[in-house]
Motif scaffolding. Sequence first.
Motif, mmCIF file in Angstrom:
data_model
loop_
_atom_site.group_PDB
_atom_site.id
_atom_site.type_symbol
_atom_site.label_atom_id
_atom_site.label_comp_id
_atom_site.label_asym_id
_atom_site.label_seq_id
_atom_site.Cartn_x
_atom_site.Cartn_y
_atom_site.Cartn_z
ATOM 1 N N MET A 274 0.823 -1.207 0.000
ATOM 2 C CA MET A 274 0.000 0.000 0.000
ATOM 3 C C MET A 274 0.859 1.260 0.000
ATOM 4 S SD MET A 274 -3.052 -1.117 2.629
ATOM 5 C CE MET A 274 -3.908 0.448 2.495
ATOM 6 N N ARG A 275 1.957 1.218 0.721
ATOM 7 C CA ARG A 275 2.865 2.365 0.708
ATOM 8 C C ARG A 275 3.412 2.603 -0.701
ATOM 9 N NH1 ARG A 275 6.722 2.327 6.100
ATOM 10 N NH2 ARG A 275 5.101 2.891 7.617
ATOM 11 N N ASN A 276 3.849 1.538 -1.328
ATOM 12 C CA ASN A 276 4.366 1.681 -2.689
ATOM 13 C C ASN A 276 3.304 2.216 -3.635
ATOM 14 O OD1 ASN A 276 7.083 0.960 -2.463
ATOM 15 N ND2 ASN A 276 6.610 -1.217 -2.515
ATOM 16 N N PHE A 277 2.074 1.766 -3.450
ATOM 17 C CA PHE A 277 0.985 2.238 -4.303
ATOM 18 C C PHE A 277 0.761 3.737 -4.125
ATOM 19 C CE2 PHE A 277 -3.552 3.122 -4.994
ATOM 20 C CZ PHE A 277 -3.671 2.730 -6.318
ATOM 21 N N LEU A 278 0.711 4.197 -2.875
ATOM 22 C CA LEU A 278 0.502 5.623 -2.620
ATOM 23 C C LEU A 278 1.684 6.458 -3.111
ATOM 24 C CD1 LEU A 278 -1.180 5.718 0.907
ATOM 25 C CD2 LEU A 278 -2.227 6.193 -1.304
ATOM 26 N N LEU A 279 2.896 5.950 -2.897
ATOM 27 C CA LEU A 279 4.070 6.676 -3.373
ATOM 28 C C LEU A 279 4.085 6.755 -4.893
ATOM 29 C CD1 LEU A 279 6.802 5.282 -0.951
ATOM 30 C CD2 LEU A 279 5.954 7.634 -1.051
ATOM 31 N N HIS A 280 3.722 5.668 -5.535
ATOM 32 C CA HIS A 280 3.650 5.674 -6.996
ATOM 33 C C HIS A 280 2.639 6.712 -7.477
ATOM 34 C CE1 HIS A 280 3.540 4.218 -11.126
ATOM 35 N NE2 HIS A 280 2.233 4.157 -11.032
ATOM 36 N N ASN A 281 1.508 6.811 -6.795
ATOM 37 C CA ASN A 281 0.502 7.807 -7.177
ATOM 38 C C ASN A 281 1.021 9.226 -6.961
ATOM 39 O OD1 ASN A 281 -2.439 6.864 -7.956
ATOM 40 N ND2 ASN A 281 -1.586 5.312 -6.593
ATOM 41 N N TRP A 282 1.792 9.432 -5.908
ATOM 42 C CA TRP A 282 2.378 10.753 -5.679
ATOM 43 C C TRP A 282 3.313 11.138 -6.831
ATOM 44 C CZ3 TRP A 282 3.122 15.420 -3.796
ATOM 45 C CH2 TRP A 282 4.399 15.969 -3.774
ATOM 46 N N PHE A 283 4.223 10.232 -7.177
ATOM 47 C CA PHE A 283 5.220 10.541 -8.197
ATOM 48 C C PHE A 283 4.622 10.662 -9.596
ATOM 49 C CE2 PHE A 283 8.194 8.619 -5.014
ATOM 50 C CZ PHE A 283 8.961 9.757 -4.815
ATOM 51 N N THR A 284 3.498 10.003 -9.834
ATOM 52 C CA THR A 284 2.887 10.080 -11.166
ATOM 53 C C THR A 284 1.819 11.161 -11.269
ATOM 54 O OG1 THR A 284 1.304 8.329 -10.557
ATOM 55 C CG2 THR A 284 3.327 7.657 -11.687
ATOM 56 N N THR A 285 1.210 11.526 -10.134
ATOM 57 C CA THR A 285 0.093 12.477 -10.168
ATOM 58 C C THR A 285 0.549 13.928 -10.101
ATOM 59 O OG1 THR A 285 -1.370 10.869 -9.108
ATOM 60 C CG2 THR A 285 -2.055 13.174 -9.054
ATOM 61 N N MET A 286 1.378 14.255 -9.125
ATOM 62 C CA MET A 286 1.687 15.657 -8.876
ATOM 63 C C MET A 286 2.429 16.349 -10.018
ATOM 64 S SD MET A 286 -0.049 16.281 -6.351
ATOM 65 C CE MET A 286 0.372 18.018 -6.254
ATOM 66 N N PRO A 287 3.336 15.695 -10.754
ATOM 67 C CA PRO A 287 3.912 16.381 -11.917
ATOM 68 C C PRO A 287 2.861 16.793 -12.942
ATOM 69 C CG PRO A 287 5.256 14.489 -11.339
ATOM 70 C CD PRO A 287 4.011 14.398 -10.509
ATOM 71 N N ILE A 288 1.853 15.954 -13.132
ATOM 72 C CA ILE A 288 0.777 16.275 -14.062
ATOM 73 C C ILE A 288 -0.043 17.450 -13.538
ATOM 74 C CG2 ILE A 288 -1.357 15.406 -15.114
ATOM 75 C CD1 ILE A 288 -0.107 12.613 -15.051
ATOM 76 N N VAL A 289 -0.368 17.403 -12.239
ATOM 77 C CA VAL A 289 -1.207 18.437 -11.633
ATOM 78 C C VAL A 289 -0.499 19.791 -11.635
ATOM 79 C CG1 VAL A 289 -2.285 19.181 -9.476
ATOM 80 C CG2 VAL A 289 -2.506 16.797 -10.229
ATOM 81 N N THR A 290 0.756 19.802 -11.218
ATOM 82 C CA THR A 290 1.486 21.075 -11.155
ATOM 83 C C THR A 290 1.764 21.641 -12.539
ATOM 84 O OG1 THR A 290 3.556 19.814 -10.981
ATOM 85 C CG2 THR A 290 2.541 20.572 -8.933
ATOM 86 N N ALA A 291 1.901 20.770 -13.535
ATOM 87 C CA ALA A 291 2.098 21.256 -14.906
ATOM 88 C C ALA A 291 0.813 21.833 -15.475
ATOM 89 C CB ALA A 291 2.619 20.130 -15.798
ATOM 90 N N ALA A 292 -0.333 21.212 -15.139
ATOM 91 C CA ALA A 292 -1.614 21.669 -15.683
ATOM 92 C C ALA A 292 -2.137 22.910 -14.959
ATOM 93 C CB ALA A 292 -2.643 20.547 -15.600
ATOM 94 N N LEU A 293 -1.941 22.956 -13.627
ATOM 95 C CA LEU A 293 -2.481 24.067 -12.826
ATOM 96 C C LEU A 293 -1.424 24.581 -11.850
ATOM 97 C CD1 LEU A 293 -5.964 22.453 -11.998
ATOM 98 C CD2 LEU A 293 -5.506 24.189 -13.740
ATOM 99 N N PRO A 294 -0.334 25.137 -12.353
ATOM 100 C CA PRO A 294 0.759 25.559 -11.452
ATOM 101 C C PRO A 294 0.358 26.655 -10.491
ATOM 102 C CG PRO A 294 1.105 26.406 -13.679
ATOM 103 C CD PRO A 294 -0.036 25.435 -13.765
ATOM 104 N N HIS A 295 -0.606 27.495 -10.861
ATOM 105 C CA HIS A 295 -1.013 28.593 -9.989
ATOM 106 C C HIS A 295 -1.861 28.116 -8.814
ATOM 107 C CE1 HIS A 295 -4.193 27.844 -12.861
ATOM 108 N NE2 HIS A 295 -5.049 28.539 -12.139
ATOM 109 N N LEU A 296 -2.414 26.905 -8.922
ATOM 110 C CA LEU A 296 -3.255 26.375 -7.844
ATOM 111 C C LEU A 296 -2.501 25.424 -6.922
ATOM 112 C CD1 LEU A 296 -6.594 25.584 -9.733
ATOM 113 C CD2 LEU A 296 -5.991 27.643 -8.444
#
Length: 349
Positions: free
Chosen positions: A199-221
């Motif tokens: 479960m830790r690996n799953f959550l960490l994988h989601n962190w590393f794959t999700t946040m680059p997309i989110v910050t690139a799409a909505l950096p001001h938020l």
Amino acid sequence: RETTATVHMKCEASKPAVAALWLTAFLLWFTFFYLVHAMYFKGPERIEFVAEGPPVPKGVACSEEELVSWVVSKGAILKRVAFADFLNEGVPWESEEGQYRRGIMTLEPLQQGEPVASIPINISMGPESVNGTELEPLIPLIDTFQLSIVQLLYEALKPDSEWKTYLCLLPRQLPSSIFWTDEQLDAADEGIQTRVFNMRNFLLHNWFTTMPIVTAALPHLFPADKFTRARFLWAGGIVWSRAWGSKNHDHILLPFMDMFNHDNSANPVSFSETPGYATLYASKDSAPGVEVHDSYGYKCSTNMLVFYGFAPPDNDWVPCEDDAEAESGREANITRSEANVTNATSLSS
């Protein structure tokens, strides 16, 4: 003009150089793969795994009474109930704080099958409530689990969030064993450790794959100083342990409804698309002062411990994958038993 023999001799002479190039390329590829794997996908025992709930924004009126008033104003239908502290009997907690759990009790007689709480689905948090908001551009970019985490974290940091009276009451310290210390995990058996690491690996994988997309799409938020890995893991733990899924809804958080504790004999929450309510029905007749429960589903003791931080004492009829795992869940001795009310605050009349 070169003869065939000369060409052959040159080819033979170049073979070591070509082999060296291939070897160099392979070593570079292997080194790159190893470094990426070590940075992003190594086992949780080698990487800091800390969850940090965001601070409650200043000026937010945070109380259980405020939450009840808010859900009722949005159309919720509640019996006369109260939040209360319930004693965890027979549990060897290390501190007095761990001796009690917060739950909901009835203030009036309940009959089996009677609705205890009905919450409008349209006040839930989750992928559906992102439509029409500034987070909508993320819908085609990440999956529903990731979207629920991002929305939860984003709204929890907003002083004017629509869900502020609910979000401020969410626990900042999560009981799930995926947030245990190394010492606690070392004392657990292999079955629990394996599930925790997965479960830790799953959550960490989601962190590393999700946040680059989110910050690139909505950096001001999503500034990096506010949307940290520790806060993402907290939001992931909340969604993982408190969100509902049904035929038409996925990874949604239902304010107030997720405050009920689990019991194996309780009814699960029912979803009705017409008129659009999620309802908890009483599983038995109850007198005033008795705790009312929800069912978190049929899970083995090890999974209950990993997901929610406790293992029901009467969970033997729900088998784990093997007897050793079932035994480990029982030996953990983190249970929610029959309780004594020590403190209650009336919420509705």
